[in-house]
Design an enzyme around this catalytic site. Structure first.
Site, short mmCIF file in Angstrom:
data_model
loop_
_atom_site.label_atom_id
_atom_site.label_comp_id
_atom_site.label_asym_id
_atom_site.label_seq_id
_atom_site.Cartn_x
_atom_site.Cartn_y
_atom_site.Cartn_z
N ASN A 56 -59.53 -13.66 81.88
CA ASN A 56 -58.53 -12.64 81.56
C ASN A 56 -59.03 -11.70 80.46
OD1 ASN A 56 -58.32 -14.67 79.62
ND2 ASN A 56 -56.13 -14.35 79.31
N ASP A 109 -57.58 -24.47 75.27
CA ASP A 109 -56.88 -23.24 75.63
C ASP A 109 -56.87 -22.29 74.43
OD1 ASP A 109 -55.49 -21.28 76.97
OD2 ASP A 109 -53.59 -22.37 77.06
N HIS A 142 -53.79 -27.42 81.21
CA HIS A 142 -52.73 -27.62 80.20
C HIS A 142 -51.43 -28.22 80.76
CE1 HIS A 142 -51.67 -23.78 81.93
NE2 HIS A 142 -52.41 -23.05 81.12
N HIS A 191 -53.83 -22.47 86.60
CA HIS A 191 -52.75 -22.36 85.61
C HIS A 191 -51.49 -22.82 86.33
CE1 HIS A 191 -50.55 -20.35 82.21
NE2 HIS A 191 -49.59 -20.38 83.14
#
Length: 475
Positions: free
Chosen positions: A89, A333, A260, A210
């Protein structure tokens, strides 16, 4: 030359002497008062394979006011990391497409002489005349522009794969391949999921998912969100993606890694999928095992992230999933933002916290001091397990001793005498060190962490890459 006497090997318990013959002159940095040479009594210290993190955001190109490759890599080495995976990103997104002049971040890429972000980041050191103190791989976007509308074109980034012919690749392309696919920050959208999974299988990589999607909400749905008067995010926003992708793994055999993970119901689903023998793995992050959504009342937006901090019951379930092996590895993260951005309030502030420089201390305090896992298991979760996920071979200290050290009452690992010293990546740990997290002393540009002021235990003291010292806080 740095000699550490009486240091313990992490997995065998053998006490050895370690000789590090050189610093890496172009990459080495240290903290005030630290040394890079001399002979030291390392009794009580531990020698382990370098930590690896398959989930970092370095904001370069496009948002270097938050973090750059230089500051992010220095933060990594300071935290004991020897290899990281840079998420896609960036701005422009790391999708393999040619950049469009005038879009944010395009000038940085173009000025360096490159036409796409993958080439730019692979050649970052050459373009900026720097040497970065950590190894890194790259993660390509699952969708063009990371916008979710169209899967990326494999032919645009096929040449960057580790399996692509080495002929024609320069040393930078060989050193920093594309090793994973993700739209991190967003789940892969339903319309392109099958195509992304096809790209994943054809490329031989793995999907880093994600595993969470919501259209509204800013913090975990529950008593805390209602107390704050902030729209909540239900826990099933995570489970829906986890369950969807588990079904696809069952149907197609595609390897999926869940990022995560934060809820008990998701851990239960992953636990069952593993028992079924499906090709799924998962990670969690230090903040999900150390904090619950009640931390929002104390730390405000410094504790705002995506997925959000969940309930205390979910935090305890996260620790249980680590203890029983459902969680394969720990990843930070690492998500840098400015404090001004974090001050915008719960609805507008960006998600995420930084984590590379205190991850080991926070995890050691909660997991090892808390009696949930051993020192050895924590090293596995931060070192050997993520290394294997990323397709690397973690340094085997015992094997190096067996092939390079003569029989003696106490053996010496002299890194100048090992075969293939360029492959030896290590971290020196003080597992008992008590210290206070001070974000102002971080090597990251960012300071957005709720852990400032925390009293933690366990700290990396030195980072060694390619048998050379790249970072030291040994005094």
């Amino acid at each position: 030359m740095l000699t550490l006497r009486n240091i313990k090997v992490w997995d065998t318990g053998e006490v050895i002497d370690l000789v590090v013959p050189d610093t890496d002159a172009g990459r080495f940095f240290h903290e005030d008062g630290a040394v890079s040479d001399g002979e030291f009594d390392a009794t009580g210290l531990t020698l382990a394979p370098g930590f690896e993190d398959p989930h970092v955001h370095f904001r370069d190109p496009g948002q270097t006011y938050k973090e750059s490759m230089v500051s992010g890599c220095r933060a990594s080495a300071s935290g004991g990391y020897t290899n990281v995976l840079v998420m896609p990103n960036t701005v422009p997104a790391m999708d393999g497409e040619p950049i469009v002049d005038g879009e944010p971040g395009a000038d940085e890429v173009r000025a360096a002489g490159y036409d796409d972000v993958i080439d730019y980041l692979q050649h970052y050191e050459a373009a900026h005349d720097v040497q970065l103190p950590v190894r890194y791989d790259l993660c390509v976007c699952a969708s063009k522009g990371r916008a979710g509308g169209e899967a990326t074109d494999l032919d645009r980034w096929r040449r960057h794969l580790p399996t692509a012919p080495a002929d024609g690749k320069d040393e930078y392309q060989l050193a920093h391949p594309v090793t994973a696919i993700s739209d991190d920050g967003s789940a892969v959208t339903e319309p392109i999921l099958d195509k992304v999974l096809e790209n994943t299988r054809e490329s031989g990589l793995y999907l880093i998912e994600h595993c969470e999607h919501h259209d509204v909400g800013a913090v975990n749905d529950g008593p805390v969100s209602r107390k704050l008067g902030v729209p909540g995010i239900p826990e099933d926003t995570e489970l829906r993606i986890v369950a969807r992708d588990i079904a696809k793994a069952r149907e197609t055999g595609t390897r999926v890694h869940f990022q995560h993970v934060s809820t008990a119901i998701s851990f239960d689903a992953i636990r069952k999928a593993k028992a079924e023998g499906l090709p799924v793995t998962c990670e969690t992050a230090p903040h999900y095992l150390a904090l619950c959504d009640e931390a929002l009342l104390e730390y405000g937006t410094l504790a705002k992230m995506n997925p959000p901090l969940r309930s205390e019951a979910d935090r305890r379930a996260t620790i249980a999933a680590i203890a029983d092996g459902t969680v394969d590895l720990l990843a930070t993260d690492h998500a840098p933002h400015t404090l001004d951005e974090k001050d915008l309030g719960f609805l507008e502030a960006p998600n995420g916290i930084i984590g590379l420089e205190c991850a080991y201390g926070v995890c050691h305090k909660v997991l090892v001091d808390g009696g949930h896992i051993s020192d050895r298991r924590l090293i596995e979760l931060m070192s050997t397990a993520p290394s294997r996920l990323m397709g690397h071979t973690p340094t085997d200290v015992a094997a190096l001793l067996n092939t390079s050290s003569k029989c003696a009452v106490k053996r010496t690992l002299d890194l100048s005498a090992v075969e293939h010293p360029e492959n030896v990546d290590l971290v020196v740990l003080d597992t008992d060190a008590a210290w206070t997290v001070d974000p102002e002393a971080f090597h990251s540009k960012a300071r957005n962490t709720p852990f400032g002021g925390w009293q933690v235990t366990g700290r990396p003291l030195a980072t060694i890459i390619g048998s050379k010292l790249v970072f030291s806080r040994i005094k």
